[in-house]
Motif scaffolding. Structure first.
Motif, PDB file in Angstrom:
ATOM      1  N   VAL A 151      69.490  30.189  44.187  1.00 20.54           N
ATOM      2  CA  VAL A 151      69.976  31.529  44.511  1.00 20.54           C
ATOM      3  C   VAL A 151      70.492  32.146  43.225  1.00 20.54           C
ATOM      4  CG1 VAL A 151      71.559  32.919  45.892  1.00 20.54           C
ATOM      5  CG2 VAL A 151      70.635  30.789  46.833  1.00 20.54           C
ATOM      6  N   THR A 152      69.957  33.312  42.861  1.00 21.10           N
ATOM      7  CA  THR A 152      70.416  33.982  41.645  1.00 21.10           C
ATOM      8  C   THR A 152      71.679  34.770  41.947  1.00 21.10           C
ATOM      9  OG1 THR A 152      69.252  36.057  42.000  1.00 21.10           O
ATOM     10  CG2 THR A 152      67.990  34.267  40.981  1.00 21.10           C
ATOM     11  N   ILE A 153      72.343  35.223  40.899  1.00 27.22           N
ATOM     12  CA  ILE A 153      73.569  35.988  41.088  1.00 27.22           C
ATOM     13  C   ILE A 153      73.267  37.317  41.801  1.00 27.22           C
ATOM     14  CG2 ILE A 153      73.473  37.077  38.796  1.00 27.22           C
ATOM     15  CD1 ILE A 153      76.691  35.872  40.584  1.00 27.22           C
ATOM     16  N   ASP A 154      72.014  37.754  41.757  1.00 24.10           N
ATOM     17  CA  ASP A 154      71.628  38.961  42.498  1.00 24.10           C
ATOM     18  C   ASP A 154      71.336  38.676  43.962  1.00 24.10           C
ATOM     19  OD1 ASP A 154      71.783  40.654  40.300  1.00 24.10           O
ATOM     20  OD2 ASP A 154      69.794  40.042  39.611  1.00 24.10           O
ATOM     21  N   GLY A 155      71.446  37.399  44.364  1.00 21.82           N
ATOM     22  CA  GLY A 155      71.214  37.058  45.759  1.00 21.82           C
ATOM     23  C   GLY A 155      69.753  36.777  46.091  1.00 21.82           C
ATOM     24  N   ASP A 156      68.888  36.775  45.073  1.00 19.52           N
ATOM     25  CA  ASP A 156      67.490  36.434  45.324  1.00 19.52           C
ATOM     26  C   ASP A 156      67.334  34.923  45.419  1.00 19.52           C
ATOM     27  OD1 ASP A 156      66.430  39.041  45.220  1.00 19.52           O
ATOM     28  OD2 ASP A 156      66.478  38.997  43.031  1.00 19.52           O
ATOM     29  N   VAL A 157      66.410  34.486  46.277  1.00 18.82           N
ATOM     30  CA  VAL A 157      66.082  33.060  46.336  1.00 18.82           C
ATOM     31  C   VAL A 157      64.759  32.864  45.610  1.00 18.82           C
ATOM     32  CG1 VAL A 157      65.517  31.130  47.837  1.00 18.82           C
ATOM     33  CG2 VAL A 157      67.267  32.775  48.523  1.00 18.82           C
ATOM     34  N   VAL A 158      64.753  32.057  44.561  1.00 14.62           N
ATOM     35  CA  VAL A 158      63.512  31.817  43.813  1.00 14.62           C
ATOM     36  C   VAL A 158      63.251  30.318  43.752  1.00 14.62           C
ATOM     37  CG1 VAL A 158      63.662  33.921  42.442  1.00 14.62           C
ATOM     38  CG2 VAL A 158      64.704  31.839  41.562  1.00 14.62           C
ATOM     39  N   GLU A 159      61.966  29.972  43.730  1.00  9.31           N
ATOM     40  CA  GLU A 159      61.607  28.563  43.550  1.00  9.31           C
ATOM     41  C   GLU A 159      61.014  28.410  42.169  1.00  9.31           C
ATOM     42  OE1 GLU A 159      59.540  26.714  46.751  1.00  9.31           O
ATOM     43  OE2 GLU A 159      61.251  27.068  48.075  1.00  9.31           O
ATOM     44  N   LEU A 160      61.560  27.485  41.394  1.00 12.24           N
ATOM     45  CA  LEU A 160      61.076  27.244  40.037  1.00 12.24           C
ATOM     46  C   LEU A 160      60.411  25.882  40.017  1.00 12.24           C
ATOM     47  CD1 LEU A 160      64.338  28.359  38.153  1.00 12.24           C
ATOM     48  CD2 LEU A 160      62.414  29.774  38.886  1.00 12.24           C
ATOM     49  N   GLY A 161      59.200  25.808  39.399  1.00 17.78           N
ATOM     50  CA  GLY A 161      58.464  24.558  39.375  1.00 17.78           C
ATOM     51  C   GLY A 161      57.573  24.438  40.587  1.00 17.78           C
ATOM     52  N   SER A 162      56.934  23.294  40.734  1.00 23.35           N
ATOM     53  CA  SER A 162      55.888  23.126  41.740  1.00 23.35           C
ATOM     54  C   SER A 162      55.582  21.648  41.880  1.00 23.35           C
ATOM     55  CB  SER A 162      54.652  23.887  41.252  1.00 23.35           C
ATOM     56  OG  SER A 162      53.469  23.342  41.784  1.00 23.35           O
ATOM     57  N   GLU A 163      55.076  21.255  43.065  1.00 28.47           N
ATOM     58  CA  GLU A 163      54.648  19.865  43.210  1.00 28.47           C
ATOM     59  C   GLU A 163      53.372  19.597  42.422  1.00 28.47           C
ATOM     60  OE1 GLU A 163      54.529  17.462  46.810  1.00 28.47           O
ATOM     61  OE2 GLU A 163      55.773  18.993  47.753  1.00 28.47           O
ATOM     62  N   ALA A 164      52.628  20.648  42.127  1.00 32.95           N
ATOM     63  CA  ALA A 164      51.427  20.509  41.308  1.00 32.95           C
ATOM     64  C   ALA A 164      51.856  20.308  39.845  1.00 32.95           C
ATOM     65  CB  ALA A 164      50.564  21.743  41.452  1.00 32.95           C
ATOM     66  N   PRO A 165      50.990  19.696  39.024  1.00 32.02           N
ATOM     67  CA  PRO A 165      51.448  19.260  37.704  1.00 32.02           C
ATOM     68  C   PRO A 165      51.879  20.368  36.762  1.00 32.02           C
ATOM     69  CG  PRO A 165      49.097  18.792  38.023  1.00 32.02           C
ATOM     70  CD  PRO A 165      49.614  19.288  39.313  1.00 32.02           C
ATOM     71  N   ASP A 166      51.215  21.503  36.749  1.00 31.65           N
ATOM     72  CA  ASP A 166      51.628  22.573  35.852  1.00 31.65           C
ATOM     73  C   ASP A 166      51.600  23.857  36.656  1.00 31.65           C
ATOM     74  OD1 ASP A 166      52.346  24.009  33.621  1.00 31.65           O
ATOM     75  OD2 ASP A 166      50.293  24.229  32.904  1.00 31.65           O
ATOM     76  N   ALA A 167      52.620  24.679  36.514  1.00 35.31           N
ATOM     77  CA  ALA A 167      52.688  25.919  37.278  1.00 35.31           C
ATOM     78  C   ALA A 167      52.384  27.093  36.357  1.00 35.31           C
ATOM     79  CB  ALA A 167      54.079  26.071  37.887  1.00 35.31           C
ATOM     80  N   PRO A 168      51.743  28.153  36.867  1.00 32.46           N
ATOM     81  CA  PRO A 168      51.528  29.331  36.031  1.00 32.46           C
ATOM     82  C   PRO A 168      52.863  30.002  35.727  1.00 32.46           C
ATOM     83  CG  PRO A 168      50.450  29.544  38.193  1.00 32.46           C
ATOM     84  CD  PRO A 168      51.304  28.335  38.246  1.00 32.46           C
ATOM     85  N   GLY A 169      52.852  30.890  34.763  1.00 34.12           N
ATOM     86  CA  GLY A 169      54.070  31.625  34.420  1.00 34.12           C
ATOM     87  C   GLY A 169      54.946  30.812  33.495  1.00 34.12           C
ATOM     88  N   LEU A 170      56.088  31.379  33.147  1.00 30.46           N
ATOM     89  CA  LEU A 170      57.010  30.705  32.230  1.00 30.46           C
ATOM     90  C   LEU A 170      57.628  29.486  32.914  1.00 30.46           C
ATOM     91  CD1 LEU A 170      58.746  33.904  30.860  1.00 30.46           C
ATOM     92  CD2 LEU A 170      57.024  32.511  29.706  1.00 30.46           C
ATOM     93  N   ASP A 171      57.894  28.448  32.145  1.00 28.60           N
ATOM     94  CA  ASP A 171      58.453  27.210  32.691  1.00 28.60           C
ATOM     95  C   ASP A 171      59.959  27.368  32.871  1.00 28.60           C
ATOM     96  OD1 ASP A 171      59.123  24.709  33.475  1.00 28.60           O
ATOM     97  OD2 ASP A 171      58.285  23.679  31.739  1.00 28.60           O
ATOM     98  N   LEU A 172      60.336  28.123  33.901  1.00 34.14           N
ATOM     99  CA  LEU A 172      61.761  28.370  34.128  1.00 34.14           C
ATOM    100  C   LEU A 172      62.455  27.157  34.737  1.00 34.14           C
ATOM    101  CD1 LEU A 172      61.798  32.083  35.301  1.00 34.14           C
ATOM    102  CD2 LEU A 172      61.900  31.128  33.004  1.00 34.14           C
ATOM    103  N   LEU A 173      61.678  26.213  35.279  1.00 36.97           N
ATOM    104  CA  LEU A 173      62.289  24.989  35.795  1.00 36.97           C
ATOM    105  C   LEU A 173      62.988  24.250  34.660  1.00 36.97           C
ATOM    106  CD1 LEU A 173      62.762  22.866  38.010  1.00 36.97           C
ATOM    107  CD2 LEU A 173      60.583  21.834  37.372  1.00 36.97           C
TER     108      LEU A 173
END
Lengths: 495, 495
Positions: B181-203
């Motif tokens: 949960v971000t300070i703005d109240g958004d729920v985001v999922e970072l990372g993935s069960e798959a080996p590499d996720a698209p986008g920036l590696d925020l995990l």
């Protein structure tokens, strides 16, 4: 998308930028004529082409700083470029932009066999690192198929993988530190030779950031010892589901093979006449499962893998008996793409990932889709990683086939996301998959990406419009394409 | 540092915040009385204490969102807290702030032995994951010494390590996805069960971010199979340099031991009377070097490690002959801190990391510093990782000893940075090492951290003033403390 600028305006702008860059770059490091910039108009995704306004090839870090200073001052967008082997259009030029090629930053700075690290400039080819490390019995593990040509800087930008990444990890697991010039002209070092660094892990966020956060001038990589021995099993299966589930069984048994690749019958029959790899072309699917290590370790692991594969329903098991046979088994897998080109006028290579345990389910679904779309799909992939490369075979000259291939591809990606996977494993987003990012991520997640991008590059000068779609773009895309809960059509290359 | 607010103002503010929170939290999940908030006044770094204004213990994700919404609206700083076992003051409360404890988010959501993953809430204890996975022959690898008590959410915040991290990796290598949960109240999922996720590696950027980027509500961890066998070698050395170099030799030989720990004579003599581990207390240094895997793998690796250790100058080698002996060898290492407390009135535990090949050099230098500062230092550490825990022994009641311990510690950290290491390996920066961050990083590097922090938390509400010093603070600190090229004094706890 930007409109093309007026040709006269573009010429004047080019003149201005060239004049600003001339004092900071040696002759031969600044290209502005069409015949000189032509080689930079596309990367490995050759269907998209765009001539850049100007190309800079800095020879050292100070020149990188100087080039970025000019671009910042004149607000010229910068497209970083490694060896141009990327498959998602990440290095596609911008009409009024500069391509910053790292080709001349190609020096191996230091090879340290004791700490098992090497410091190299970004333009050094992936394979050249392993060649330089070979006298010490070491090599650099991640091995993309393009490793003869691709550069380590490009590998960092794309977080590249390869056949051995299941055991040895992706680029992010094999790079210890990068030295980066930011768009503000600061030189920062991210990561450390020590195992964990204080502060935020900006190394990991940088790796795979597709040239959007800064320009790498130095990469410290980890080297690993060359294994003394290796053997590969070819296991046959009567149907793809059993083969897919066998992959999950190998991993669930606690074995991490050095390579774990799968090909379905369409692929093995496509490859065999061409390569003569010795594949079982009667099997619905074959698995290639490699063990490496000391002779004893390899013998034991081959035995354990054989047991698990048999227990999982393999109908036949062949083990490479010598190095020549091992290489022959692999040659078929490695030549799958060229073989597809021989049997089909056109093919579309997907790069989805899925959780391993979904392999059986996804393969069955793809098989069913073949009848729905009336097209064949050859499945060749890094099974151990769950990274699929379905090759949809079609003929663009047959009316309707291109559109059906496009829908087939979109349906596969939709399925990947649905079962918990992703739209791209190792080829990156670039421009090719930018619309699919709207499907993969929520607005809040995309905004988190943008916020980090802005933190590094507030004026959006570094590789703008790649990799992360704007929320506006997603909104437009959603209105145009989303229907009946399906994934929007993938942004397909034109063949 | 903030000035303490006027007590009346603080009481009014507390009243306002409590009233805003009462509708969103169940009774018992909102603490504001001193007797209730007292247990939250410090973490494992107990020398720093501060009562929080209010403590919230949300029971589900919606309550986390609601609490953050209130804090954002009223601009209340939020200090996230796991089990409070941290060693750098990362969970130290703020006088007019809220402590958000994850203690009630303690459910194991899903255990999936086929994909070898578990989804858990952040308050689940590290060891509880392994206990729940045990019936499937699996466990969660990272094993901080506090694993009985510490929570997975805290492990994510600190990127925790442990004895087995050399082979099995840190938290960042064993967590596949976090739900935040971000300070703005958004729920985001970072990372993935798959080996590499698209986008920036925020995990990766999130793991180890010390509570500054968001509140974790769910963690997907990787599970690994419990090895069938394990044995440990105790190798003796005549001097610490040879012992340190032997560590580098083991790694350079391509062996990744399951554990590779080193203790010098001060440590082994400190521990032996207390634990009776069977250590060679005549040796200047001992190495504990573990192999795990199948019985065959273990036998082969023990043989290879013994050869390398003997070749590197080991004067004696003992191999554990049964599980009881193996555990006894480890019990000494694991009880080094309590043993230090028995022989010395006070000790100061450092957490520097260095490149492995520098072990010999750094150990010699620390030995020399012992005479310079007139204090003993027991060296106990994760040698394979290059993560040192020098224990400086002193008596705070002896005039000058505390100051000498402080200078000794600062000199060790300066040396770590000088040889290419870092000021903290696994304990985090928190408040304890925040000034040393000014030495570790350049202004441009710190600004990159701040930019990313701002991207997630523009109003600096999440754990402000921890982990990353402001440039102002560094400027003031530099003026006060830097002299003669020495590292500024570490910000030491008061004993």
């Amino acid at each position: 998308m930007k409109m093309s600028p007026d040709p006269d305006n573009l010429a004047a702008r080019r003149q201005q930028v060239v004049e600003a860059l001339r004092p900071v770059l040696p002759a031969g490091s600044l290209l502005a004529d069409v015949e000189d910039t032509r080689p930079y108009e596309c990367d490995g995704l050759s269907a998209y082409r765009q001539l850049p306004m100007v190309v800079a090839l800095p020879e050292n870090e100070q020149q990188v700083i100087d080039v970025l200073e000019v671009c910042r001052r004149l607000q010229v967008p910068v497209v970083p470029r490694g060896a141009g082997t990327g498959l998602s259009g990440g290095a596609m030029p911008i009409v009024d932009g500069l391509v910053l090629s790292t080709a001349k930053l190609n020096r191996i700075v230091r090879m340290d066999p004791v700490s098992r690290t090497a410091i190299v400039q970004p333009g050094v080819r992936n394979l050249a690192i392993s060649e330089a490390a070979a006298p010490h019995g070491l090599y650099y593990a991640p091995d993309p198929s393009s490793q003869i040509a691709c550069s380590i800087g490009g590998n960092v930008a794309e977080n590249s993988g390869g056949v051995h990444c299941l055991k040895y990890g992706l680029t992010v697991h094999n790079v210890l530190r990068v030295r980066v010039v930011t768009i503000d002209g600061d030189v920062v070092e991210l990561g450390s030779e020590a195992p964990d660094a204080p502060g935020l892990d900006l190394l990991a966020v940088f790796i795979g950031s597709e040239g959007m956060l800064g320009i790498v001038t130095e990469v410290t990589v980890k080297l690993v010892p060359k294994p003394a021995a290796a053997q590969v099993i070819m296991a046959s299966f009567d149907d793809v589901v059993t083969g897919g589930n066998a992959v999950a069984s190998v991993i669930a048994a606690g074995i991490i093979p050095a390579g774990l690749e799968m090909m379905d019958r369409t692929s093995s029959r496509m490859v065999e006449p061409f390569v003569k790899a010795g594949y079982d072309t009667d099997a619905a699917a074959i698995l290639l499962c490699e063990a490496d290590g000391t002779a004893l370790e390899v013998a034991e692991e081959i035995e354990r893998m054989s047991e698990v594969l048999q227990g999982a329903g393999a109908t036949a098991i062949a083990v490479s008996q010598n190095e020549a046979e091992r290489l022959r088994f692999w040659s078929g897998r490695k030549n799958a793409f060229p073989a597809a080109g021989r049997i089909s006028p056109d093919y579309y290579c997907m790069d989805g990932t899925i959780p391993r345990k979904q392999l059986g389910h996804v393969l069955t679904s793809i098989e069913q889709m073949e009848s729905v779309y009336g097209l064949r799909c050859a499945n060749v992939f890094h099974a151990g990683d769950g990274n699929m490369h379905p090759l949809i075979l079609f003929d663009a000259n047959q009316p309707g086939e291109f559109e059906r291939a496009e829908e087939f591809g979109a349906a596969i990606l939709a399925l990947c996301v649905e079962v918990g996977g992703t739209i791209t494993g190792e080829h990156g987003v670039g421009i090719e998959k930018i619309n699919s990012m709207c499907v993969q991520f929520s607005s809040a997640e995309l905004e988190a990406f943008h916020a980090v991008k802005r933190a590094f590059d507030p004026h959006r000068l570094l590789n703008p419009d790649k990799a992360i779609p704007t929320l506006n773009r997603c909104a437009e895309f959603g209105q145009m394409h989303v229907h009946a809960g399906h994934l929007p059509h993938a942004h397909l290359p034109r063949f």
